[in-house]
Design an enzyme around this catalytic site. Sequence first.
Site, mmCIF file in Angstrom:
data_model
loop_
_atom_site.group_PDB
_atom_site.id
_atom_site.type_symbol
_atom_site.label_atom_id
_atom_site.label_comp_id
_atom_site.label_asym_id
_atom_site.label_seq_id
_atom_site.Cartn_x
_atom_site.Cartn_y
_atom_site.Cartn_z
ATOM 1 N N GLU A 175 -3.812 6.570 14.222
ATOM 2 C CA GLU A 175 -3.625 5.582 15.303
ATOM 3 C C GLU A 175 -2.674 6.085 16.382
ATOM 4 O O GLU A 175 -1.666 5.453 16.728
ATOM 5 C CB GLU A 175 -3.114 4.261 14.716
ATOM 6 C CG GLU A 175 -4.144 3.571 13.834
ATOM 7 C CD GLU A 175 -3.770 2.152 13.413
ATOM 8 O OE1 GLU A 175 -2.571 1.825 13.412
ATOM 9 O OE2 GLU A 175 -4.680 1.369 13.100
ATOM 10 N N GLU A 380 -10.733 2.620 8.813
ATOM 11 C CA GLU A 380 -9.944 1.478 8.333
ATOM 12 C C GLU A 380 -10.628 0.194 8.776
ATOM 13 O O GLU A 380 -10.996 0.063 9.947
ATOM 14 C CB GLU A 380 -8.524 1.464 8.929
ATOM 15 C CG GLU A 380 -7.561 2.423 8.301
ATOM 16 C CD GLU A 380 -6.149 2.275 8.846
ATOM 17 O OE1 GLU A 380 -5.737 1.140 9.147
ATOM 18 O OE2 GLU A 380 -5.477 3.309 8.963
HETATM 19 C C1 BG6 Z 1 -3.318 0.233 10.549
HETATM 20 C C2 BG6 Z 1 -2.529 1.346 9.909
HETATM 21 O O1 BG6 Z 1 -2.663 -0.170 11.705
HETATM 22 O O2 BG6 Z 1 -3.460 -0.972 9.891
HETATM 23 C C3 BG6 Z 1 -2.231 1.167 8.442
HETATM 24 O O3 BG6 Z 1 -3.101 2.592 10.137
HETATM 25 C C4 BG6 Z 1 -1.960 -0.290 8.170
HETATM 26 O O4 BG6 Z 1 -1.172 2.008 8.095
HETATM 27 C C5 BG6 Z 1 -3.214 -1.090 8.503
HETATM 28 O O5 BG6 Z 1 -1.533 -0.557 6.878
HETATM 29 C C6 BG6 Z 1 -3.129 -2.568 8.186
HETATM 30 O O6 BG6 Z 1 -1.992 -3.107 8.759
HETATM 31 P P1 BG6 Z 1 -0.941 -3.918 7.904
HETATM 32 O O7 BG6 Z 1 0.166 -4.151 8.825
HETATM 33 O O8 BG6 Z 1 -1.630 -5.154 7.472
HETATM 34 O O9 BG6 Z 1 -0.579 -3.042 6.776
#
Ligand code: BG6
Length: 482
Positions: A175, A380
């Site tokens: 990211e 993701e």
């Molecule tokens: C992304 C990141 O922004 O979202 C991860 O690459 C992160 O590291 C994921 O865990 C989900 O976000 P969060 O804040 O719910 O963990």
Amino acid sequence: MSFPKGFLWGGATAANQFEGGWLEDGKGPSVPDHIRGGTVSTPRQWDKVIDENVYYPSHEAVDFYHRYAEDIALYGEMGFKCFRLSINWARIYPTGMEETPNEKGLEFYHKVFAECAKYGIEPLVTISHYELPWGLSEKYNGWTGREVIGHYLRYAKTLFTAYKDEVKYWLTFNEINIGAMPMGRIMSLGMQGTDGSPMFQATETPEEASDRFTALHHQFVASAQAVVMGHEINPDFRIGCMIAGTEMYPYSCNPADVKEAQDAMNMRNYFCGDVHVRGHYPYYAKRYWADRGITVRMEEGDLDILAKGTVDFYSFSYYMSSTCSTDPNVVEKAGGNMITGMKNPYLKASDWGWQIDPLGLRIYLNDIYGRYEIPLMVVENGLGANDERAEDGKFHDSYRIDYLRDHIKAMHEAVLDGVDLMGYTMWGCTDLVSASTGEMKKRYGFVYVDKDNDGNGDFHRERKDSFFWYKKVCETNGEDLD
Ligand code: BG6
């Protein structure tokens, strides 16, 4: 027509949220090891000095460091084709500045990749996922120091050489576009904060913004050089970028809202992909910097490096969409990890306020593929929820299955639209620490981990209902989504 043959179904994790073992076998501290846990209403705090009496979620995380064989066996059982993980830089170079790598650190990931190979799982490695060795952060104010490029390249060369025959897919930074926003200073760029202050900084002076964009420039240069180097070490490597993807909609058809959304998409989303994929800074950046008194410190030859080191594929995270409004009466904000906007009345949101928008994923995929025409990968996507054990002792996470099903259907539509999509790794396949809030309570996994927000629990793993559902998805290449 189904998903392409060889589609990379799997799950994704990040070292600092997953591994624990924060000082084991020679590992040095990293930036996240200095960040306390928080909640959606209490921001995570950055500490210059680690307080022994305070609980820091990354120190133990969920203990993948000792449980990797069991975790990967569960991925094998689900039929994963791909496992996205990041390597913890400070496990390989404890301060980031050593001349030779920590062999024990290298050995750990050899063991991880050997487990993956047992189940025919292709690793996808993020070289740097929100973590810089503390030594580099302190000495150079994170990526602000140009010297960090050299340290990153030594680290990347060590990985490319050591894992030449074990890893084919690489991502240079997680990211990276979070560094294009003030909130990315600590987490994404490893810069130093003010002791005891929140991890996310909201505003900046022009001088601070100049440092930040210079730090980001250094990451671009490092990424481009790593791509060229990786291809020299193994021409079969496929090296991609990784962007926090969010479709920003205009709140209304008022042209002022449309322009607002266009500006947001440009600087928050496209900017980094444009540099990585096209190999040069986009035209709109110049005006953005000029209007804000931002000066990016570049050296001669940097632009040639960017032009040569373009990526093989574009990967991204996708959790939600957001909206932009210029109307002062539109005041209700939406939640989100980092890229937030106004509340969209057409969408429902997760318990953490993230707006759920599967169609937005199809829109985003078409948008990005139309812009770059290179292979894409969703690395993701998932639902953070407070999973409760049911009376029968199990975790019936039907809401997670619904979320994932809808997003996979949207991806399928995009494939039918003609988008070249390589794979899908669901975020946090095993419950892990949340990046934005540091909580354990916000769970994403197919696999439950017995650990709470304060670090209590014995770390044992349990299969949730979504585990069995995703197994069918992987085994049928996305045909059986029921
Ligand atoms: C992304 C990141 O922004 O979202 C991860 O690459 C992160 O590291 C994921 O865990 C989900 O976000 P969060 O804040 O719910 O963990």
